[in-house]
Write an enzyme that holds these catalytic residues in place. Structure first.
Site, PDB file in Angstrom:
ATOM      1  N   HIS A  36      21.830  44.635  34.792  1.00 27.80           N
ATOM      2  CA  HIS A  36      22.403  43.630  35.683  1.00 27.80           C
ATOM      3  C   HIS A  36      21.699  43.498  37.030  1.00 27.80           C
ATOM      4  CE1 HIS A  36      24.219  47.153  37.551  1.00 27.80           C
ATOM      5  NE2 HIS A  36      24.486  46.404  38.599  1.00 27.80           N
TER       6      HIS A  36
HETATM    7  C1  UD1 Z   1      27.557  44.107  42.407  1.00 21.34           C
HETATM    8  C2  UD1 Z   1      26.927  45.062  43.421  1.00 21.34           C
HETATM    9  C3  UD1 Z   1      26.007  46.030  42.694  1.00 21.34           C
HETATM   10  C4  UD1 Z   1      26.724  46.719  41.554  1.00 21.34           C
HETATM   11  C5  UD1 Z   1      27.324  45.667  40.640  1.00 21.34           C
HETATM   12  C6  UD1 Z   1      28.069  46.263  39.484  1.00 21.34           C
HETATM   13  C7  UD1 Z   1      26.419  44.249  45.682  1.00 21.34           C
HETATM   14  C8  UD1 Z   1      25.351  43.757  46.553  1.00 21.34           C
HETATM   15  N1  UD1 Z   1      26.103  44.338  44.379  1.00 21.34           N
HETATM   16  O1  UD1 Z   1      26.515  43.343  41.846  1.00 21.34           O
HETATM   17  O2  UD1 Z   1      25.555  47.003  43.609  1.00 21.34           O
HETATM   18  O3  UD1 Z   1      25.803  47.509  40.831  1.00 21.34           O
HETATM   19  O4  UD1 Z   1      28.219  44.863  41.422  1.00 21.34           O
HETATM   20  O5  UD1 Z   1      28.603  45.288  38.653  1.00 21.34           O
HETATM   21  O6  UD1 Z   1      27.491  44.567  46.162  1.00 21.34           O
HETATM   22  N2  UD1 Z   1      30.972  37.681  38.506  1.00 21.34           N
HETATM   23  C9  UD1 Z   1      31.942  37.353  37.588  1.00 21.34           C
HETATM   24  N3  UD1 Z   1      33.084  38.104  37.607  1.00 21.34           N
HETATM   25  C10 UD1 Z   1      33.311  39.110  38.464  1.00 21.34           C
HETATM   26  C11 UD1 Z   1      32.322  39.430  39.395  1.00 21.34           C
HETATM   27  C12 UD1 Z   1      31.153  38.708  39.409  1.00 21.34           C
HETATM   28  O7  UD1 Z   1      31.791  36.460  36.783  1.00 21.34           O
HETATM   29  O8  UD1 Z   1      34.381  39.728  38.408  1.00 21.34           O
HETATM   30  C13 UD1 Z   1      29.728  36.902  38.497  1.00 21.34           C
HETATM   31  C14 UD1 Z   1      29.678  35.948  39.663  1.00 21.34           C
HETATM   32  O9  UD1 Z   1      29.320  34.708  39.167  1.00 21.34           O
HETATM   33  C15 UD1 Z   1      28.615  36.475  40.582  1.00 21.34           C
HETATM   34  C16 UD1 Z   1      27.777  37.373  39.675  1.00 21.34           C
HETATM   35  O10 UD1 Z   1      28.632  37.790  38.603  1.00 21.34           O
HETATM   36  O11 UD1 Z   1      27.861  35.446  41.147  1.00 21.34           O
HETATM   37  C17 UD1 Z   1      27.288  38.582  40.413  1.00 21.34           C
HETATM   38  O12 UD1 Z   1      28.387  39.277  41.025  1.00 21.34           O
HETATM   39  P1  UD1 Z   1      28.221  40.029  42.446  1.00 21.34           P
HETATM   40  O13 UD1 Z   1      29.465  40.757  42.759  1.00 21.34           O
HETATM   41  O14 UD1 Z   1      27.660  39.074  43.451  1.00 21.34           O
HETATM   42  O15 UD1 Z   1      27.061  41.036  42.203  1.00 21.34           O
HETATM   43  P2  UD1 Z   1      26.819  42.023  41.015  1.00 21.34           P
HETATM   44  O16 UD1 Z   1      25.565  41.603  40.355  1.00 21.34           O
HETATM   45  O17 UD1 Z   1      28.039  42.208  40.147  1.00 21.34           O
END
Ligand code: UD1
Length: 363
Positions: free
Chosen positions: A209
């Site tokens: 991821h």
């Molecule tokens: C975040 C953390 C990362 C961690 C990861 C674990 C930061 C900078 N990054 O990254 O350190 O390793 O979580 O998962 O804090 N989304 C969903 N559902 C959710 C959450 C997110 O669909 O419940 C989608 C959203 O469209 C979002 C994308 O996933 O744009 C990324 O989510 P985000 O929380 O921005 O970063 P992660 O890649 O999950």
């Protein structure tokens, strides 16, 4: 003493669980859970609260997704209001996600003590958002709870006072050991994917991821082609993170049928799969450590790690993300050239107790 324990994203939940549970019998500690809402899907959040036996958070900030500034800003504004109302004595943040950074800054500016659990880790790679979160949080923390010696060394090198640094072991491993026991007590029929596991025989377990692996088309295409090739040798179980799902769809990249795509799994179901895998391929920080603790071979699809003890002592191998390097690491591990390693000092299930002993002792 009123302590606010902050969690926002998936890897935070398993770190706050043992800290919260260890506070249960302490009369002088009131431990409140703040969930920032950085992760919000059922599989990314509530499923973890259920597996980890965590109660409903005392405060839910509903931050949601967004740009780094947007998400961090929303968390800061909402958390400031909570702190104004609650006046905690200490804010305890874990790990390195945006919620960690946001809440530590808010607390410090309100002159509230900040404790950072998993302090001192450094990848020395400023292209990782987590590295910036780690550095800024450590710049303003009052207590540094550290999982491995490299963290202590980094903090001392950065001029942090020795008396604020505590090598306590790893709360994530506290949780892992507890969850392993719970898993032993339930049969494989406990999970929807249990029948697939019975059918498969040997398999690999994959998580992917990191933005550096999934956001660039060429890089992701190379990884996908490599995984497709590897899966012709051994099937791969792949719970797909929402970010990765989005990018696979956007770039129209096809995974082979021998890669079994699953939705994101809860903690226990994920453990149910990876602890019996021939090897784990991952770019997660936490899984590098958890595989080390259970001595499962792990290939990390990154060029660096902020958790060097997993490579020096544990079962982790850094392969990077170039196809030839991933294949080479896979081949070596398959023929048993990678060691199963040893469990690092203090990764013994007692880190949360040590943290509370320090906080209460100095409170
Ligand atoms: C975040 C953390 C990362 C961690 C990861 C674990 C930061 C900078 N990054 O990254 O350190 O390793 O979580 O998962 O804090 N989304 C969903 N559902 C959710 C959450 C997110 O669909 O419940 C989608 C959203 O469209 C979002 C994308 O996933 O744009 C990324 O989510 P985000 O929380 O921005 O970063 P992660 O890649 O999950």
């Amino acid at each position: 003493m009123r302590v606010m324990l902050v969690a926002g994203a998936r890897p935070n939940f398993m770190k706050i669980a043992p800290i919260f549970h260890a506070a249960a019998g302490l009369d002088d500690i009131e431990c409140l859970i703040v969930h920032t809402g950085q992760h919000y899907d059922y599989e990314m959040s509530q499923a973890f609260f259920d597996d980890l036996e965590l109660p409903k958070p005392d405060f839910f900030l509903e931050a949601g997704s967004g740009s780094h500034a947007g998400q961090t800003g929303k968390i800061m504004i909402a958390f400031e209001k909570v702190c104004e109302g609650q006046k905690p004595d200490l804010v305890m943040v874990v790990g390195d996600v945006n919620s960690t950074l946001a809440c530590s800054i808010v607390a410090k500016k309100m002159l509230i003590g900040v404790a950072h659990v998993e302090a001192g880790l450094r990848s020395f790679d400023l292209e990782m958002p987590e590295e910036i979160n780690r550095m800024v949080t450590d710049a303003i923390s009052d207590y540094f709870f550290v999982t491995e010696q490299s963290g202590v060394d980094n903090l001392l090198h950065e001029g942090k006072p020795k008396e604020s640094i505590y090598l306590v072991g790893h709360v994530m491993i506290d949780n892992l050991l507890r969850q392993e026991q719970l898993l032993d007590n339930c049969g494989s029929d406990a999970f929807p994917t249990g029948s697939l596991k019975k059918m498969l025989g040997d398999y690999l377990f994959l998580t992917l991821h990191r933005p550096s692996n999934v956001d660039d088309r060429e890089v992701l295409a190379g990884i996908v082609a490599t995984l497709n090739e590897i899966s012709a040798r051994l099937p791969i179980i792949f719970p797909v993170h929402p970010r990765t799902r989005k990018m696979l769809d956007l770039y129209d990249l096809q995974l082979a049928d021998t890669i079994h795509q699953l939705p994101p799994l809860g903690f226990r179901e994920s453990l149910f799969w990876w602890r019996d895998a021939v090897m784990v391929l991952t770019d997660s920080g936490g899984l590098q450590e958890e595989t080390t603790a259970l001595r499962i071979p792990c290939i990390t699809l990154r060029h660096n790690t902020e958790r060097p003890i997993t490579v020096e002592m544990g079962s982790n191998v850094l392969a990077g993300n170039r196809p030839a390097d991933i294949i080479a690491a896979f081949e070596q591990t398959l023929v048993g050239e990678c060691r199963r390693g040893q469990v690092p000092p203090l990764w013994d299930g007692k880190a949360a107790e040590r943290i509370w002993a320090v906080v209460r002792g100095s409170g």
